[in-house]
Write a protein that holds these residues in place. Structure first.
Motif, short mmCIF file in Angstrom:
data_model
loop_
_atom_site.label_atom_id
_atom_site.label_comp_id
_atom_site.label_asym_id
_atom_site.label_seq_id
_atom_site.Cartn_x
_atom_site.Cartn_y
_atom_site.Cartn_z
N HIS A 208 0.81 -1.23 0.00
CA HIS A 208 0.00 0.00 0.00
C HIS A 208 0.84 1.28 0.00
CE1 HIS A 208 -3.74 -2.19 0.54
NE2 HIS A 208 -3.29 -2.80 1.62
N GLY A 209 2.18 1.14 -0.05
CA GLY A 209 3.04 2.31 0.09
C GLY A 209 3.44 2.97 -1.22
N ASP A 210 4.67 3.49 -1.24
CA ASP A 210 5.22 4.16 -2.43
C ASP A 210 5.97 3.17 -3.30
OD1 ASP A 210 4.43 6.82 -2.17
OD2 ASP A 210 5.89 7.15 -0.56
N PRO A 211 6.26 3.45 -4.56
CA PRO A 211 5.69 4.60 -5.28
C PRO A 211 4.25 4.34 -5.72
CG PRO A 211 7.37 3.46 -6.61
CD PRO A 211 7.26 2.72 -5.33
N ALA A 212 3.42 5.32 -5.47
CA ALA A 212 1.99 5.21 -5.82
C ALA A 212 1.83 4.91 -7.30
CB ALA A 212 1.27 6.51 -5.47
N GLY A 213 0.92 4.00 -7.60
CA GLY A 213 0.63 3.68 -9.01
C GLY A 213 1.40 2.48 -9.52
N THR A 214 2.52 2.12 -8.83
CA THR A 214 3.22 0.90 -9.25
C THR A 214 2.48 -0.31 -8.69
OG1 THR A 214 4.67 1.02 -7.33
CG2 THR A 214 5.49 2.01 -9.36
N VAL A 215 2.72 -1.46 -9.31
CA VAL A 215 1.92 -2.63 -8.97
C VAL A 215 2.57 -3.44 -7.83
CG1 VAL A 215 1.08 -4.82 -9.92
CG2 VAL A 215 0.89 -2.74 -11.27
N ASP A 216 1.74 -3.89 -6.88
CA ASP A 216 2.25 -4.71 -5.77
C ASP A 216 2.17 -6.20 -6.13
OD1 ASP A 216 -0.28 -5.73 -5.40
OD2 ASP A 216 -0.69 -4.67 -3.53
N VAL A 217 2.56 -7.06 -5.20
CA VAL A 217 2.60 -8.50 -5.42
C VAL A 217 1.22 -9.07 -5.79
CG1 VAL A 217 2.32 -8.98 -2.95
CG2 VAL A 217 3.40 -10.68 -4.39
N SER A 218 0.15 -8.37 -5.36
CA SER A 218 -1.20 -8.87 -5.63
C SER A 218 -1.73 -8.40 -6.98
CB SER A 218 -2.15 -8.40 -4.51
OG SER A 218 -2.36 -7.00 -4.61
N GLY A 219 -0.93 -7.54 -7.67
CA GLY A 219 -1.38 -7.05 -8.97
C GLY A 219 -2.18 -5.77 -8.88
N HIS A 220 -2.36 -5.23 -7.67
CA HIS A 220 -3.08 -3.97 -7.48
C HIS A 220 -2.09 -2.80 -7.49
CE1 HIS A 220 -6.10 -6.75 -5.84
NE2 HIS A 220 -6.99 -5.82 -6.07
N LYS A 221 -2.61 -1.62 -7.79
CA LYS A 221 -1.77 -0.43 -7.75
C LYS A 221 -1.58 0.04 -6.31
CE LYS A 221 -2.49 1.43 -12.33
NZ LYS A 221 -3.47 2.11 -13.16
N LYS A 222 -0.34 0.33 -5.94
CA LYS A 222 -0.06 0.86 -4.61
C LYS A 222 -0.68 2.24 -4.47
CE LYS A 222 4.43 -1.40 -4.30
NZ LYS A 222 5.82 -1.24 -3.89
N GLU A 223 -1.13 2.54 -3.24
CA GLU A 223 -1.82 3.82 -3.02
C GLU A 223 -0.88 4.95 -2.62
OE1 GLU A 223 -2.72 0.91 -1.68
OE2 GLU A 223 -4.80 0.53 -2.18
N GLY A 224 0.37 4.61 -2.26
CA GLY A 224 1.30 5.65 -1.85
C GLY A 224 1.11 6.12 -0.41
N TYR A 225 0.55 5.24 0.44
CA TYR A 225 0.39 5.60 1.85
C TYR A 225 1.74 5.65 2.55
CZ TYR A 225 -4.67 4.48 1.72
OH TYR A 225 -6.01 4.44 1.47
N ARG A 226 1.80 6.43 3.65
CA ARG A 226 2.98 6.47 4.53
C ARG A 226 2.61 5.84 5.86
NH1 ARG A 226 5.61 11.06 1.96
NH2 ARG A 226 5.60 10.28 -0.17
N ASP A 227 3.65 5.41 6.58
CA ASP A 227 3.45 4.84 7.92
C ASP A 227 2.59 5.79 8.77
OD1 ASP A 227 3.71 3.22 10.11
OD2 ASP A 227 5.79 3.75 10.55
N GLY A 228 1.54 5.28 9.37
CA GLY A 228 0.68 6.10 10.24
C GLY A 228 -0.53 6.70 9.54
N ASP A 229 -0.59 6.61 8.20
CA ASP A 229 -1.75 7.15 7.48
C ASP A 229 -3.02 6.35 7.79
OD1 ASP A 229 -0.29 9.09 6.22
OD2 ASP A 229 -0.28 8.14 4.24
N LEU A 230 -4.14 7.03 7.70
CA LEU A 230 -5.42 6.34 7.80
C LEU A 230 -5.61 5.49 6.55
CD1 LEU A 230 -8.26 6.17 9.33
CD2 LEU A 230 -9.02 7.82 7.63
#
Ligand code: HEC
Length: 241
Positions: A208-230
């Motif tokens: 769910h972190g950076d870089p936003a828009g790149t794909v994670d292991v599950s095939g979803h786009k990362k949201e670019g969240y930072r530690d502690g974000d809602l």
């Protein structure tokens, strides 16, 4: 034993009178909502603990059966609430908790072929996916609804409704221990709506972190969240009887 849950509920009610809520929620339904949230958080934690086992491509039978899950979730739920999920009373409170527990066990049983699949790493069976399936299974057994939701939702079934969107917006920038509880009349029927925020920790950043828009292991786009974000919230609806 259940005293602590009731105490937690009372604290939440007091908190909600002072802060966000305009209406005092029904105490009984609220304690059910608090306890169900604690259960879902326990279930997610157990799944997270077993994540590398579940994702192990070299292992066939993982031994992560519904019984093993029950032993682990029992301890986690005991730790969080002092209540034993395998010894629930035959009242509305105990019934709701037994139903969510049976739903979770059913999901684990039905996921056995997926969990035990050899040669496949990430199987899409992570805490959020598990939580969503538990909510769907509970919906078949009960009038109670529990879901995970987010303003940036991945699964369409996690999409916030209008009410959840409003409360999620209120949670942004608030205290980490906040929650929202309210008694509402929907289509002439009284319900308690209860929401607790979920925050991003370091363990979430790989997906769910950076870089936003790149794909994670599950095939979803990362949201670019930072530690502690809602990240989102757990949302519960309990009908008032
Ligand atoms: C291995 C990748 C991965 C990690 C690590 C991960 N998530 Fe997720 N998360 C997902 C996927 C995939 C979904 C969509 C699941 C679904 O519902 O099918 C998701 C969905 C969610 C949702 C539901 C809202 C939505 O977007 O649909 C929440 C809440 C959530 N994650 C919180 C967390 C938190 C908190 C952490 C860290 C403690 C975390 N996740 C770690 C992959 C991950």
């Amino acid at each position: 034993m259940l005293f602590r849950i009731v105490a937690v509920a009372l604290i939440v009610i007091v908190g909600s009178i002072i802060s966000v809520s305009s209406l005092r929620a029904s105490e009984k339904e609220e304690s059910v909502a608090v306890a169900l949230t604690e259960y879902l958080l326990s279930a997610r934690a157990v799944l997270a603990t077993n994540q590398s086992l579940i994702n192990d491509p070299d292992k066939g039978n993982k031994g992560f059966t519904a019984d093993v899950y029950e032993q682990q979730v029992r301890l986690e739920f005991l730790r969080r609430t002092s209540a034993d999920i395998t010894k629930m009373a035959d009242d509305a409170f105990g019934k709701a908790l037994s139903e969510i527990h049976q739903s979770a066990k059913q999901v684990i049983t039905e996921a056995q072929p997926l969990i035990n699949q050899e040669g496949k790493g990430f199987k899409g069976f992570n805490p959020a996916a598990f939580g969503a399936k538990v909510g769907a299974a509970l919906e078949k057994r009960s009038d109670i609804r529990i879901k995970q939701t987010s303003l940036k939702f991945r699964g369409a079934y996690n999409k916030p409704d209008e009410y959840e969107t409003t409360i999620l917006a209120k949670f942004v920038g608030g205290n980490k221990d906040q929650s929202h509880s309210e008694e509402l009349t929907v289509d002439g029927k009284k319900v308690v709506r209860y929401m607790v925020p979920i925050y991003i920790s370091k363990a979430c950043l790989g997906c769910h972190g950076d870089p936003a828009g790149t794909v994670d292991v599950s095939g979803h786009k990362k949201e670019g969240y930072r530690d502690g974000d809602l990240r989102g919230a757990i949302s519960v609806i309990v009908p008032v009887l």
